[in-house]
Design a protein around this motif. Structure first.
Motif, PDB file in Angstrom:
ATOM      1  N   SER A 265      44.182  85.078  92.170  1.00 31.64           N
ATOM      2  CA  SER A 265      43.762  86.083  93.985  1.00 31.64           C
ATOM      3  C   SER A 265      44.628  86.226  93.763  1.00 31.64           C
ATOM      4  CB  SER A 265      43.582  84.117  94.640  1.00 31.64           C
ATOM      5  OG  SER A 265      42.837  83.568  94.081  1.00 31.64           O
ATOM      6  N   VAL A 266      44.530  87.086  95.515  1.00 30.77           N
ATOM      7  CA  VAL A 266      45.342  87.634  95.730  1.00 30.77           C
ATOM      8  C   VAL A 266      46.386  86.885  97.161  1.00 30.77           C
ATOM      9  CG1 VAL A 266      44.458  89.959  95.291  1.00 30.77           C
ATOM     10  CG2 VAL A 266      43.503  88.874  96.964  1.00 30.77           C
ATOM     11  N   LEU A 267      47.191  87.116  97.332  1.00 22.90           N
ATOM     12  CA  LEU A 267      47.855  86.641  98.848  1.00 22.90           C
ATOM     13  C   LEU A 267      47.792  87.733  99.826  1.00 22.90           C
ATOM     14  CD1 LEU A 267      49.204  85.039  96.110  1.00 22.90           C
ATOM     15  CD2 LEU A 267      49.643  83.232  97.593  1.00 22.90           C
ATOM     16  N   ARG A 268      47.867  86.861 101.095  1.00 21.21           N
ATOM     17  CA  ARG A 268      49.195  88.026 102.167  1.00 21.21           C
ATOM     18  C   ARG A 268      50.476  86.428 102.526  1.00 21.21           C
ATOM     19  NH1 ARG A 268      45.148  90.061 106.549  1.00 21.21           N
ATOM     20  NH2 ARG A 268      47.099  91.617 106.549  1.00 21.21           N
ATOM     21  N   THR A 269      51.846  87.024 103.025  1.00 17.38           N
ATOM     22  CA  THR A 269      53.105  86.373 102.914  1.00 17.38           C
ATOM     23  C   THR A 269      53.224  86.863 104.211  1.00 17.38           C
ATOM     24  OG1 THR A 269      54.511  87.775 101.789  1.00 17.38           O
ATOM     25  CG2 THR A 269      53.284  85.922 101.179  1.00 17.38           C
ATOM     26  N   GLY A 270      54.225  85.813 104.832  1.00 17.13           N
ATOM     27  CA  GLY A 270      55.241  86.633 105.651  1.00 17.13           C
ATOM     28  C   GLY A 270      54.752  86.829 107.023  1.00 17.13           C
ATOM     29  N   LEU A 271      52.886  86.225 107.901  1.00 16.19           N
ATOM     30  CA  LEU A 271      52.698  86.806 108.760  1.00 16.19           C
ATOM     31  C   LEU A 271      52.482  88.186 108.859  1.00 16.19           C
ATOM     32  CD1 LEU A 271      53.823  84.021 111.017  1.00 16.19           C
ATOM     33  CD2 LEU A 271      51.643  83.739 109.968  1.00 16.19           C
ATOM     34  N   VAL A 272      52.431  89.467 108.147  1.00 12.30           N
ATOM     35  CA  VAL A 272      52.474  90.452 108.054  1.00 12.30           C
ATOM     36  C   VAL A 272      51.061  91.003 107.587  1.00 12.30           C
ATOM     37  CG1 VAL A 272      55.334  90.660 107.288  1.00 12.30           C
ATOM     38  CG2 VAL A 272      53.651  91.110 105.614  1.00 12.30           C
ATOM     39  N   ASN A 273      51.199  92.092 107.960  1.00 12.63           N
ATOM     40  CA  ASN A 273      49.770  93.066 107.835  1.00 12.63           C
ATOM     41  C   ASN A 273      48.054  92.742 108.880  1.00 12.63           C
ATOM     42  OD1 ASN A 273      51.963  94.941 107.036  1.00 12.63           O
ATOM     43  ND2 ASN A 273      50.667  93.801 104.566  1.00 12.63           N
ATOM     44  N   ALA A 274      48.876  92.707 109.525  1.00 10.09           N
ATOM     45  CA  ALA A 274      46.893  91.380 109.906  1.00 10.09           C
ATOM     46  C   ALA A 274      47.676  91.433 111.625  1.00 10.09           C
ATOM     47  CB  ALA A 274      46.327  91.076 109.714  1.00 10.09           C
ATOM     48  N   LYS A 275      46.676  91.755 112.796  1.00  2.95           N
ATOM     49  CA  LYS A 275      46.593  91.459 113.564  1.00  2.95           C
ATOM     50  C   LYS A 275      46.010  89.834 114.090  1.00  2.95           C
ATOM     51  CE  LYS A 275      45.648  92.937 118.925  1.00  2.95           C
ATOM     52  NZ  LYS A 275      44.573  94.030 119.868  1.00  2.95           N
ATOM     53  N   LEU A 276      46.528  89.289 115.039  1.00  2.00           N
ATOM     54  CA  LEU A 276      46.205  87.563 114.761  1.00  2.00           C
ATOM     55  C   LEU A 276      45.587  87.347 116.291  1.00  2.00           C
ATOM     56  CD1 LEU A 276      49.428  85.701 114.293  1.00  2.00           C
ATOM     57  CD2 LEU A 276      47.451  87.333 112.714  1.00  2.00           C
ATOM     58  N   TYR A 277      45.424  88.048 117.252  1.00  2.00           N
ATOM     59  CA  TYR A 277      44.316  88.265 118.175  1.00  2.00           C
ATOM     60  C   TYR A 277      43.745  88.659 118.316  1.00  2.00           C
ATOM     61  CZ  TYR A 277      47.951  89.259 121.186  1.00  2.00           C
ATOM     62  OH  TYR A 277      48.748  90.148 122.027  1.00  2.00           O
ATOM     63  N   ALA A 278      42.245  89.471 119.225  1.00  3.61           N
ATOM     64  CA  ALA A 278      41.869  90.583 120.139  1.00  3.61           C
ATOM     65  C   ALA A 278      40.790  89.640 121.193  1.00  3.61           C
ATOM     66  CB  ALA A 278      40.773  90.917 119.161  1.00  3.61           C
ATOM     67  N   ASP A 279      39.804  90.302 122.044  1.00  2.00           N
ATOM     68  CA  ASP A 279      39.339  89.211 122.445  1.00  2.00           C
ATOM     69  C   ASP A 279      38.184  88.126 121.867  1.00  2.00           C
ATOM     70  OD1 ASP A 279      40.458  90.357 124.934  1.00  2.00           O
ATOM     71  OD2 ASP A 279      39.017  92.303 124.771  1.00  2.00           O
ATOM     72  N   GLY A 280      38.234  87.012 122.160  1.00  2.00           N
ATOM     73  CA  GLY A 280      37.394  86.388 121.566  1.00  2.00           C
ATOM     74  C   GLY A 280      37.526  86.114 120.503  1.00  2.00           C
ATOM     75  N   LEU A 281      38.550  86.200 119.564  1.00  2.00           N
ATOM     76  CA  LEU A 281      38.726  86.134 118.257  1.00  2.00           C
ATOM     77  C   LEU A 281      40.349  85.727 117.806  1.00  2.00           C
ATOM     78  CD1 LEU A 281      37.714  87.345 115.466  1.00  2.00           C
ATOM     79  CD2 LEU A 281      39.310  88.928 115.981  1.00  2.00           C
ATOM     80  N   LEU A 282      40.651  84.698 117.307  1.00  2.00           N
ATOM     81  CA  LEU A 282      42.123  84.363 116.319  1.00  2.00           C
ATOM     82  C   LEU A 282      41.660  84.492 115.258  1.00  2.00           C
ATOM     83  CD1 LEU A 282      42.529  80.906 118.702  1.00  2.00           C
ATOM     84  CD2 LEU A 282      42.974  83.096 118.815  1.00  2.00           C
TER      85      LEU A 282
END
Length: 397
Positions: A265-282
């Motif tokens: 599997s792949v992982l993403r760590t440390g709350l990086v490389n993504a926007k965490l919210y947008a209109d109508g989206l979390l």
């Protein structure tokens, strides 16, 4: 084409998606939870549930069911690159990841959450561009699900987030892992989680975790540099080499048959490389990069971030506010909860990636009670890592 209406759509039925769904269901909201993989999911995981995961699972009312099917581990043994070892009194539980998912999914059923298998093809937007649902493929047909809020808990792979415009095509995971299951009839009383630090997998580590029913999870994880793209064969080679390098695992892999096939599997760590919210989206869980940037552990922080997404989603529903300005509170609260923790872990990783420093730290911890107790306090989460890092570096040159 069939149509469904819901209060919230959650994409991904791993720990983060389940946590968000359970919180929202507990508040009386209608939740539609979609999972593209066969249920329960299979994932490369160390299969040890650390203190943060255990606390979160207790909040969701699954502690009795968990105790009935898991194995209690009371010791963590860490081996440095030079072979030095330290044993730490760290309590955890072990359970295969598919069995944990099955436990959470049963809890969802009891709470009335609509969980079904399907693939999210694309978001649905209103004439003014507002997100208002998702279009899915389910049972060979198309289904449109409408809701004012979508929570993405779709894991580290970027495809789903790309469909919602949240990451660039070039975005990559920050770590990879592989594990295999083995049966062992000789050590039913083994209650030690073993971690091995070796240059062959650095920066990263090898693990050997006893499981219920006389089984073991044996695997390794590797944190990626910007240019790395290791393939499946690379991971298999690392796993085979390390499994036979350490005596405890070499005995098992040399004598017992593997159960099934290895899983990566792949992982993403440390709350990086993504926007965490947008209109109508979390965005939550590993899709948000919630795994530890030091240990790679993901279950506890996925549950915590999913629960927080559920809390903010409930507030949005109560206030009928689904715009990005309102939902920005989710990222603010995530930062308040995890920024200091992950900053300290990232700092610790910088010097723990060094074989020299690991050799010094583990060798001294095996001889010095005070240092060993500090390590135990951090791993049991009785002491914040940020307060311990400066203490540990005192012991390094």
């Amino acid at each position: 084409m069939s149509l469904i209406r819901s209060d919230v759509i959650i994409v991904g039925a791993g720990p983060a998606g389940c946590a968000a769904a359970l919180h929202l269901a507990g508040q009386g909201y209608a939740v539609t939870l979609i999972e593209r993989l066969a249920l329960p999911q299979v994932k490369a995981c160390g299969d040890a549930l650390l203190p943060d995961a255990l606390r979160a699972l207790c909040r969701f009312g699954v502690e009795d069911a968990l105790a009935a099917v898991s194995k209690t581990l009371d010791t963590l043994q860490i081996t440095a690159p030079n072979g030095a070892e330290v044993e730490l009194a760290v309590r955890s539980l072990s359970l295969k990841r598919p069995d944990l998912h099955a436990l959470l999914h049963e809890r969802l059923r009891v709470c009335g959450v609509d969980l079904w298998r399907g693939e999210v093809l694309e978001p649905i937007r209103s004439s003014d561009g507002q997100l208002c649902g998702v279009r899915c493929r389910r049972d060979g047909g198309l289904t449109e699900i409408f809701a004012p809020l979508v929570i993405l808990a779709s894991g580290a792979r970027p495809e789903t987030m790309q469909r919602f415009g949240l990451v660039d095509e070039g975005e990559a995971p920050t770590a990879v892992a592989i594990r295999a299951y083995y049966r062992d009839y000789d050590n039913p009383g083994d209650a030690t989680l073993r971690i091995g630090c070796h240059p062959a997998i650095a920066p990263g580590f090898f693990w050997m975790c006893p499981l219920p029913e006389r089984q073991y999870s044996i695997g390794c994880g590797h944190f990626l540099t910007a240019s790395e793209r290791p393939d499946q064969q690379y991971l298999l080679n690392r796993l085979e080499y390390l499994s036979r390098f350490y005596p405890a695992s070499a005995k098992i892999v040399g004598q017992e048959d593997m159960i099934g096939t290895p899983c990566s599997s792949v992982l993403r760590t440390g709350l990086v490389n993504a926007k965490l919210y947008a209109d109508g989206l979390l965005v939550t869980g590993e899709a948000a990069g919630s795994s530890s940037p030091l240990f790679g552990a993901g279950v506890g922080k996925a549950l915590e971030s999913g629960e927080l997404a559920g809390i903010v989603a409930a507030e949005a529903l109560a206030n009928k506010r689904f715009d990005a300005i309102f939902l920005a509170r989710y990222q603010e609260r995530l930062n308040e909860k995890f920024h200091e923790v992950y900053a300290a872990q990232s700092k610790a990783q910088q010097w723990l990636d060094s074989s020299k420093y690991l050799n010094i730290l583990i060798s001294k911890a095996s001889r010095q009670d005070k240092l060993r107790q500090k390590l135990e306090s951090v791993l049991n989460e009785d002491l914040p890592l940020s307060k311990a890092v400066s203490f540990w570096t005192f012991f390094l040159p």
